[in-house]
Design an enzyme around this catalytic site. Sequence first.
Site, PDB file in Angstrom:
ATOM      1  N   SER A 143       0.848  -1.190   0.000  1.00 55.86           N
ATOM      2  CA  SER A 143       0.000   0.000   0.000  1.00 55.86           C
ATOM      3  C   SER A 143       0.883   1.240   0.000  1.00 55.86           C
ATOM      4  O   SER A 143       1.987   1.226   0.572  1.00 55.86           O
ATOM      5  CB  SER A 143      -0.898   0.025   1.243  1.00 55.86           C
ATOM      6  OG  SER A 143      -1.525   1.290   1.394  1.00 55.86           O
ATOM      7  N   TYR A 156      -2.483  -0.459  10.160  1.00 47.23           N
ATOM      8  CA  TYR A 156      -2.450  -0.950   8.779  1.00 47.23           C
ATOM      9  C   TYR A 156      -1.185  -0.485   8.073  1.00 47.23           C
ATOM     10  O   TYR A 156      -0.483  -1.272   7.416  1.00 47.23           O
ATOM     11  CB  TYR A 156      -3.694  -0.472   8.039  1.00 47.23           C
ATOM     12  CG  TYR A 156      -3.688  -0.745   6.550  1.00 47.23           C
ATOM     13  CD1 TYR A 156      -3.915  -2.034   6.073  1.00 47.23           C
ATOM     14  CD2 TYR A 156      -3.470   0.277   5.633  1.00 47.23           C
ATOM     15  CE1 TYR A 156      -3.916  -2.292   4.713  1.00 47.23           C
ATOM     16  CE2 TYR A 156      -3.471   0.018   4.273  1.00 47.23           C
ATOM     17  CZ  TYR A 156      -3.696  -1.261   3.816  1.00 47.23           C
ATOM     18  OH  TYR A 156      -3.689  -1.514   2.464  1.00 47.23           O
TER      19      TYR A 156
END
Length: 267
Positions: A143, A156
């Site tokens: 990501s 995350y």
Amino acid sequence: MDLKLSGKVAVVTGASKGIGLAVARTLLEEGAKVVAASRSASPGLDALAGADLLHVPADLMDPEAPARVVAAAVERFGRLDVLVNNAGGPPPGVSLPRPGFLTPDDDDWRQMFEFNLFSTVRAIRAAIPHLLETGGSIVNVSSGNARQPGPMNVDYSAAKAAMNNLTKALSAEFAPQGVRVNTVSPGPVLTAWWTEEGGAADILAGMTGTDRDTVIGKAAPEMMGLATGRLVDPQEIADAVVLLASPRSASTTGAEFAIDGGLLKEL
């Protein structure tokens, strides 16, 4: 361009929707045999049904699941050439975005790392012996948050940063033995994470006092500084993943590719 994937065998995790579904579809179009791992099937995955697709129901929060998926691939197709670690994002039952460092507790952190890092570690551990035999490749879907941390989704972002570090370490160890390992780092992608009921679009709409369509079409791209002015299409991620999985990328290893609409601005 022929990506030289015909007859290759690929495992794709999180393959029932979004990026994973697009990756599975693209691999099949390139002539590969695909083992699609997900907690359940989906209409999109069902539409790909055929002799070259095997769906393995798997909850990757189960420590034994990644090895079962790899074993099913080898049992069905006799080899393994590609592992795409796509499963990630909010663990089952969790909604993101989640603001602030103090919001997630220890259990939240454990679940986030279990789903976004440890499941990948376990899948790679199971796959490496087979990939060493075939000179295969691994693509980890990370990501943009891994390199652009902020006061939202802290757990995350940390898990994805660890995945990037893992990719570099694996490449250093296994590239000399013929196994390439690379990372694709998407920006915000128009998947169910955003669009499903109670998903990111609804959460951000509540935080900003607007509606989900405005969030997806305008507010989110502006908030994240996307140079393209729109969220990324899952197929755009899949195209990069499949190229990296291909022998056409034989000299690419330990690399990270940002497919993020211009999210990351630094050199």
